[in-house]
Design a protein around this motif. Sequence first.
Motif, PDB file in Angstrom:
ATOM      1  N   SER A 183       0.863  -1.185   0.000  1.00 55.46           N
ATOM      2  CA  SER A 183       0.000   0.000   0.000  1.00 55.46           C
ATOM      3  C   SER A 183       0.894   1.229   0.000  1.00 55.46           C
ATOM      4  O   SER A 183       2.114   1.121   0.216  1.00 55.46           O
ATOM      5  CB  SER A 183      -0.909   0.026   1.244  1.00 55.46           C
ATOM      6  N   GLY A 184       0.298   2.390  -0.212  1.00 54.65           N
ATOM      7  CA  GLY A 184       1.056   3.633  -0.131  1.00 54.65           C
ATOM      8  C   GLY A 184       1.669   3.811   1.247  1.00 54.65           C
ATOM      9  O   GLY A 184       2.817   4.252   1.384  1.00 54.65           O
ATOM     10  N   MET A 185       0.912   3.455   2.289  1.00 54.62           N
ATOM     11  CA  MET A 185       1.430   3.624   3.649  1.00 54.62           C
ATOM     12  C   MET A 185       2.575   2.658   3.927  1.00 54.62           C
ATOM     13  O   MET A 185       3.515   2.991   4.656  1.00 54.62           O
ATOM     14  CB  MET A 185       0.311   3.452   4.680  1.00 54.62           C
ATOM     15  N   ALA A 186       2.524   1.453   3.362  1.00 58.20           N
ATOM     16  CA  ALA A 186       3.642   0.514   3.518  1.00 58.20           C
ATOM     17  C   ALA A 186       4.886   1.081   2.832  1.00 58.20           C
ATOM     18  O   ALA A 186       6.008   0.933   3.336  1.00 58.20           O
ATOM     19  CB  ALA A 186       3.284  -0.850   2.931  1.00 58.20           C
ATOM     20  N   LEU A 193      -0.481  17.028   4.225  1.00 60.19           N
ATOM     21  CA  LEU A 193      -0.174  15.742   3.623  1.00 60.19           C
ATOM     22  C   LEU A 193      -1.444  14.894   3.731  1.00 60.19           C
ATOM     23  O   LEU A 193      -2.331  15.222   4.523  1.00 60.19           O
ATOM     24  CB  LEU A 193       0.939  15.015   4.390  1.00 60.19           C
ATOM     25  N   TYR A 194      -1.497  13.816   2.997  1.00 61.04           N
ATOM     26  CA  TYR A 194      -2.571  12.836   3.175  1.00 61.04           C
ATOM     27  C   TYR A 194      -2.695  12.531   4.685  1.00 61.04           C
ATOM     28  O   TYR A 194      -1.681  12.428   5.383  1.00 61.04           O
ATOM     29  CB  TYR A 194      -2.239  11.575   2.371  1.00 61.04           C
ATOM     30  N   GLY A 195      -3.928  12.416   5.189  1.00 62.93           N
ATOM     31  CA  GLY A 195      -4.169  12.324   6.624  1.00 62.93           C
ATOM     32  C   GLY A 195      -3.359  11.261   7.343  1.00 62.93           C
ATOM     33  O   GLY A 195      -2.822  11.491   8.429  1.00 62.93           O
ATOM     34  N   ALA A 245      -1.223  18.873  -3.062  1.00 61.61           N
ATOM     35  CA  ALA A 245      -1.390  18.188  -1.788  1.00 61.61           C
ATOM     36  C   ALA A 245      -2.824  17.692  -1.609  1.00 61.61           C
ATOM     37  O   ALA A 245      -3.780  18.293  -2.106  1.00 61.61           O
ATOM     38  CB  ALA A 245      -1.015  19.120  -0.646  1.00 61.61           C
ATOM     39  N   ASN A 246      -2.925  16.619  -0.880  1.00 61.02           N
ATOM     40  CA  ASN A 246      -4.198  16.035  -0.493  1.00 61.02           C
ATOM     41  C   ASN A 246      -4.630  16.669   0.821  1.00 61.02           C
ATOM     42  O   ASN A 246      -3.887  16.563   1.798  1.00 61.02           O
ATOM     43  CB  ASN A 246      -3.987  14.523  -0.324  1.00 61.02           C
ATOM     44  N   PRO A 247      -5.765  17.326   0.955  1.00 58.99           N
ATOM     45  CA  PRO A 247      -6.845  17.446  -0.016  1.00 58.99           C
ATOM     46  C   PRO A 247      -6.978  18.840  -0.623  1.00 58.99           C
ATOM     47  O   PRO A 247      -7.878  19.057  -1.413  1.00 58.99           O
ATOM     48  CB  PRO A 247      -8.075  17.194   0.862  1.00 58.99           C
ATOM     49  N   ALA A 293       8.854  13.376  -2.643  1.00 53.36           N
ATOM     50  CA  ALA A 293       7.667  14.051  -3.168  1.00 53.36           C
ATOM     51  C   ALA A 293       6.594  13.003  -3.391  1.00 53.36           C
ATOM     52  O   ALA A 293       6.810  12.028  -4.121  1.00 53.36           O
ATOM     53  CB  ALA A 293       7.996  14.772  -4.471  1.00 53.36           C
ATOM     54  N   ASP A 294       5.446  13.195  -2.734  1.00 50.01           N
ATOM     55  CA  ASP A 294       4.304  12.313  -2.981  1.00 50.01           C
ATOM     56  C   ASP A 294       3.641  12.806  -4.263  1.00 50.01           C
ATOM     57  O   ASP A 294       3.074  13.905  -4.301  1.00 50.01           O
ATOM     58  CB  ASP A 294       3.350  12.354  -1.777  1.00 50.01           C
ATOM     59  N   ASN A 295       3.733  11.995  -5.314  1.00 52.46           N
ATOM     60  CA  ASN A 295       3.256  12.386  -6.644  1.00 52.46           C
ATOM     61  C   ASN A 295       1.934  11.701  -6.988  1.00 52.46           C
ATOM     62  O   ASN A 295       1.577  11.598  -8.159  1.00 52.46           O
ATOM     63  CB  ASN A 295       4.333  12.026  -7.688  1.00 52.46           C
ATOM     64  N   HIS A 321       4.137   7.006  -4.546  1.00 53.70           N
ATOM     65  CA  HIS A 321       2.768   6.932  -5.048  1.00 53.70           C
ATOM     66  C   HIS A 321       1.944   6.028  -4.164  1.00 53.70           C
ATOM     67  O   HIS A 321       2.387   4.928  -3.817  1.00 53.70           O
ATOM     68  CB  HIS A 321       2.713   6.303  -6.445  1.00 53.70           C
ATOM     69  N   SER A 322       0.738   6.478  -3.844  1.00 51.60           N
ATOM     70  CA  SER A 322      -0.287   5.517  -3.509  1.00 51.60           C
ATOM     71  C   SER A 322      -0.777   5.008  -4.861  1.00 51.60           C
ATOM     72  O   SER A 322      -1.575   5.671  -5.537  1.00 51.60           O
ATOM     73  CB  SER A 322      -1.427   6.178  -2.728  1.00 51.60           C
ATOM     74  N   ALA A 323      -0.283   3.850  -5.260  1.00 51.63           N
ATOM     75  CA  ALA A 323      -0.645   3.284  -6.565  1.00 51.63           C
ATOM     76  C   ALA A 323      -2.090   2.822  -6.588  1.00 51.63           C
ATOM     77  O   ALA A 323      -2.643   2.511  -7.640  1.00 51.63           O
ATOM     78  CB  ALA A 323       0.296   2.126  -6.910  1.00 51.63           C
ATOM     79  N   THR A 324      -2.694   2.784  -5.389  1.00 49.43           N
ATOM     80  CA  THR A 324      -4.122   2.518  -5.221  1.00 49.43           C
ATOM     81  C   THR A 324      -4.967   3.488  -6.052  1.00 49.43           C
ATOM     82  O   THR A 324      -6.091   3.168  -6.425  1.00 49.43           O
ATOM     83  CB  THR A 324      -4.488   2.726  -3.730  1.00 49.43           C
ATOM     84  N   LYS A 325      -4.411   4.662  -6.301  1.00 44.87           N
ATOM     85  CA  LYS A 325      -5.185   5.746  -6.909  1.00 44.87           C
ATOM     86  C   LYS A 325      -5.058   5.691  -8.442  1.00 44.87           C
ATOM     87  O   LYS A 325      -5.570   4.771  -9.041  1.00 44.87           O
ATOM     88  CB  LYS A 325      -4.727   7.072  -6.300  1.00 44.87           C
ATOM     89  N   TYR A 326      -4.357   6.641  -9.058  1.00 45.13           N
ATOM     90  CA  TYR A 326      -4.375   6.710 -10.529  1.00 45.13           C
ATOM     91  C   TYR A 326      -3.630   5.570 -11.211  1.00 45.13           C
ATOM     92  O   TYR A 326      -3.997   5.169 -12.313  1.00 45.13           O
ATOM     93  CB  TYR A 326      -3.781   8.039 -11.003  1.00 45.13           C
TER      94      TYR A 326
HETATM   95  C1  LIG Z   1      -4.140   7.443  -0.407  1.00 46.70           C
HETATM   96  C2  LIG Z   1      -2.886   8.214  -0.267  1.00 46.70           C
HETATM   97  C3  LIG Z   1      -1.792   7.688   0.422  1.00 46.70           C
HETATM   98  C4  LIG Z   1      -1.856   6.335   1.126  1.00 46.70           C
HETATM   99  O1  LIG Z   1      -1.903   5.304   0.205  1.00 46.70           O
HETATM  100  P1  LIG Z   1      -2.627   3.870   0.505  1.00 46.70           P
HETATM  101  O2  LIG Z   1      -2.430   3.149  -0.788  1.00 46.70           O
HETATM  102  O3  LIG Z   1      -4.038   4.168   0.841  1.00 46.70           O
HETATM  103  O4  LIG Z   1      -1.893   3.254   1.644  1.00 46.70           O
HETATM  104  C5  LIG Z   1      -0.621   8.419   0.448  1.00 46.70           C
HETATM  105  N1  LIG Z   1      -0.539   9.634  -0.145  1.00 46.70           N
HETATM  106  C6  LIG Z   1      -1.580  10.178  -0.802  1.00 46.70           C
HETATM  107  C7  LIG Z   1      -1.438  11.528  -1.429  1.00 46.70           C
HETATM  108  C8  LIG Z   1      -2.781   9.491  -0.877  1.00 46.70           C
HETATM  109  O5  LIG Z   1      -3.823  10.058  -1.511  1.00 46.70           O
END
Ligand SMILES: *Cc1c(COP(=O)(O)O)cnc(C)c1O
Length: 381
Positions: free
Chosen positions: A81-84, A107-109, A149-151, A172-174, A194-199
């Motif tokens: 995950s992104g957090m990992a 930053l992301y929460g 930045a999120n959000p 840099a969180d991209n 990257h949180s690759a979970t997203k895009y």
């Molecule tokens: C969702 C998110 C994360 C965390 O990623 P997960 O895949 O949910 O662990 C980190 N940074 C940003 C900017 C995010 O939107």
Amino acid sequence: MHAGRDDLARQGLHAPPIDLSTTYPSYDSRAEAARIDAFAATGAEPDGPPVYGRLGNPTVARFETALARLEGTASAVAFASGMAALSAVLLARASTGLRHVVAVRPLYGCSDHLLTAGLLGSEVTWTDPAGIADALRPDTGLVMVESPANPTLAEVDLRAVAHACGSVPLLADNTFATPVLQRPAEQGARLVLHSATKYLGGHGDVLAGVVACDEEFAGQLRQIRFATGGVLHPLAGYLLLRGLSTLPVRVRAASATAAELARRLAADPHVARVHYPRIGGAMVAFEVHGDPHEVIAGVRLVTPAVSLGSVDTLIQHPASISHRIVDERERRGAGVSDRLLRLSVGLEDVDDLWDDLRTALAASATASTTAPVPERGAAVV
Ligand SMILES: *Cc1c(COP(=O)(O)O)cnc(C)c1O
């Protein structure tokens, strides 16, 4: 489209194979010992089969190769995950004794929470981009920013920030920009998260994280991944590689719709303020005069859900969900007002989306029980 797939045609394949092996047989245990020693020394990917699934996986490696190519880095290391992924970076720095992190809000929460709570033994100094150079200490191991930045979609000048970091690695969180809109490594970031979970996945069906970086840092991250176990599943690696092949098309199409929605929101009387980044993208944030919870309750086509970057449009209330875990005062101080809504624009027709949003916004105004915010006038930032 082609990175990570270069060998397929020679193998007589078109779609990448999915290797689900957890272990890799060998009759030569002397050679296995040498391969494990080599991995322990540098963290370089073993030549040939990975010995054990926690050292590496060929399907995941295809995704890593492709993402590194997109971000313009030598390597990339994928996580569960992104957090990992962020955890591995913090552990890699802490293991060298450099536990201090300088970071810019918002930053992301959960990233904020991980740093603030010091769960991995790090100590954070929060500052604005102009304060980074002064915040650095001899034990600073990392500078962390998100842009946009999120959000709030606040942007930082990555080149200027990288300069202020000196020899301290900049992460840099991209996640929001994706390499389609911005390649932070070209601007001096040593680590691109990257949180690759997203895009990158892009379809809301895979949790993943990845760090693009130089090979030296990648070796450290692979060793941390091996020791702590936050590996990406091969099926997720397959889905991510597939997601990358449509990434530019998805991001450009959703961004065009997002820019149009930002314009329409800015002209809507129920909207106090719209945030849309200069570099564009498919995320829009906006503050409403009425009750944001009623907007969430009122959407029908848009899905009321946290997360982002999927093919369909999602809306959420950061103060309630994505940034709930951040201390209320700090959250507001970072610009995350209680009236802020975050919209992740997907691939639906722009007029269908606008009809839904307009209706939900109108309902939020009539249902509102909260006092209206002072009139600031709508502005596209
Ligand atoms: C969702 C998110 C994360 C965390 O990623 P997960 O895949 O949910 O662990 C980190 N940074 C940003 C900017 C995010 O939107």
